[in-house]
Design a protein around this motif. Structure first.
Motif, PDB file in Angstrom:
ATOM      1  N   ILE A  23       0.835  -1.206   0.000  1.00  0.00           N
ATOM      2  CA  ILE A  23       0.000   0.000   0.000  1.00  0.00           C
ATOM      3  C   ILE A  23       0.866   1.251   0.000  1.00  0.00           C
ATOM      4  CG2 ILE A  23      -1.697   1.321   1.332  1.00  0.00           C
ATOM      5  CD1 ILE A  23      -2.735  -1.407   2.375  1.00  0.00           C
ATOM      6  N   THR A  26       3.076   1.634  -3.438  1.00  0.00           N
ATOM      7  CA  THR A  26       2.229   2.064  -4.549  1.00  0.00           C
ATOM      8  C   THR A  26       1.770   3.506  -4.342  1.00  0.00           C
ATOM      9  OG1 THR A  26       0.340   1.021  -3.427  1.00  0.00           O
ATOM     10  CG2 THR A  26       1.417  -0.237  -5.188  1.00  0.00           C
ATOM     11  N   GLY A  27       1.593   3.903  -3.088  1.00  0.00           N
ATOM     12  CA  GLY A  27       1.251   5.293  -2.793  1.00  0.00           C
ATOM     13  C   GLY A  27       2.348   6.248  -3.211  1.00  0.00           C
ATOM     14  N   HIS A 127      -2.851  -0.574  -4.895  1.00  0.00           N
ATOM     15  CA  HIS A 127      -3.040   0.322  -3.752  1.00  0.00           C
ATOM     16  C   HIS A 127      -4.401   0.113  -3.095  1.00  0.00           C
ATOM     17  CE1 HIS A 127      -1.901   3.829  -1.403  1.00  0.00           C
ATOM     18  NE2 HIS A 127      -3.090   4.374  -1.632  1.00  0.00           N
TER      19      HIS A 127
END
Length: 385
Positions: A23, A26-27, A127
């Motif tokens: 998460i 990908t952020g 994400h």
């Protein structure tokens, strides 16, 4: 209590570590999505002179439908004068999402964008859903975000120094120490410095993750009624009817042009259902989504329809809860503060991605560390004289 919190911090971290890493990393990539697309997707921009007469929504819709037959056009987005208009096509069953980039002055189709071929769609799917099916990935991602929120709070409790002498070691990394100590400092010190940003990222993420959290936050901050988006219905028995839905869209568009002579982007929908209203938003700040006026029109009389909730009315008239909800995406991405905010979120996400790694190394090192041998004292033998 601190020992219990330490155990929970450890085991929850081990369970959610890989998910938090995905998460967060990908952020990092998504933080500069718009800037990267502006460089890698030249078809977004108008080729040749800009200005002059702009084609109406019905004209752009007709051109787009010829380029994508048997697909359902949902609306058109008028971007800044130097960018092409975008006609969106999307459906749930069968699932597809296309965007036709059309020169808003000449009507030339510059490009057909397919969501399935887009790199950032792939990253966004990771994400949001960890590349799992949506029904499985969405609750898993939301749960991992909730665990991460607890990890930030429990990490603060574990970080808190017992006395002043201990506090001196909590704010800096001892670079000349052994690698285990440096790893320990990277986990604790960097975790402390991005604590506030990490909590904000978690809270804004949970707004999309759990409806109970989203509604609860909206209510606590002063919101009334539901926080969910809804499209108010048109009056299907109205006697004041125009020729058809696309003509109604054009009339609504002309009204908006008069009401908003200056804007960053303007989006207007094409009603595809009998009772569906015409939805439009006018954005006044490029690169963000919060400073927006929402308008709804009856598709038969083209009169404005009143709506309630955070996605209705003028931004200047929104209360605190509605404003906060509108800002949720821009706060999450850092766009609320412009490029410096995106850079801040990028580095914070990068550090968040490192925390499961450094935390795992700390646990693994303690697990593999051999216990010290206990040296037993041997009593001296007395010798006879």
């Amino acid at each position: 209590m601190k020992k219990l919190i330490g155990k929970l911090h450890l085991y929850l971290g081990l369970v959610s570590g890989i998910m938090v890493f995905i998460i967060s990393i990908t952020g990092c990539i998504l933080a500069f999505e718009q800037e990267i697309k502006a460089i890698t997707q030249p078809y977004m921009f108008v080729k040749g002179p800009t200005g002059g007469k702009v084609l109406t929504p019905s004209e752009l819709g007709a051109i787009a439908r010829k380029a994508l037959p048997n697909k359902v056009a949902k609306g058109v987005l008028y971007d800044t004068p130097d960018r092409n208009a975008q006609v969106g096509f999307y459906n749930i069953d069968p699932e597809y999402y296309y965007v036709a980039y059309i020169n808003q002055y000449t009507g030339k189709v510059e490009h057909i964008w397919n969501e399935d071929d887009d790199f950032f769609h792939f990253i966004l799917h990771g994400h949001y859903y960890l590349w799992l099916p949506e029904k499985i990935g969405q609750p898993v991602t939301a749960s991992a975000t909730l665990v991460f929120f607890f990890m930030m709070i429990s990490g603060m409790v574990l970080w808190w120094p017992k006395n002043k002498s201990a506090a001196k070691q909590r704010f800096s990394i001892k670079w000349n120490a052994a690698w285990r100590r440096k790893n320990y400092d990277l986990h604790n010190v960097l975790g402390f410095y991005i604590l506030s940003i990490g909590v904000i990222l978690a809270v804004t993420g949970l707004v999309w993750g759990f409806q109970w959290f989203s509604q609860g936050l909206y209510t606590v901050t002063g919101g009334k009624g539901s926080d969910m988006y809804y499209n108010p219905t048109s009056d299907t028995v109205s006697t004041a009817q125009v020729t058809g839905p696309m003509q109604a869209v054009d009339k609504a568009w002309f009204q908006l042009q008069k009401e908003y002579p200056k804007y960053s982007t303007l989006n207007i929908s094409f009603p595809t259902e009998k009772a569906e209203s015409i939805f439009s938003y006018v954005n006044f700040r490029e690169g963000t989504y919060y400073n927006v006026d929402y308008n709804y029109f009856d598709q038969y009389s083209v009169k404005k329809i009143e709506a309630t909730g955070p996605y209705s009315g003028k931004y200047s008239e929104a209360n605190f809860a509605q404003t906060l909800r509108r800002m949720n995406y821009d706060i999450h991405t850092g766009a609320i503060l412009g490029l410096p905010g995106k850079m801040l979120v990028f580095f914070a996400s990068l550090i968040c991605a490192s925390l499961p790694v450094t935390g795992f190394v700390i646990w693994w090192g303690r697990r593999k560390k051999a216990p010290k041998k206990i040296r037993k004292s041997v009593p001296a033998m007395k010798t006879a004289i």
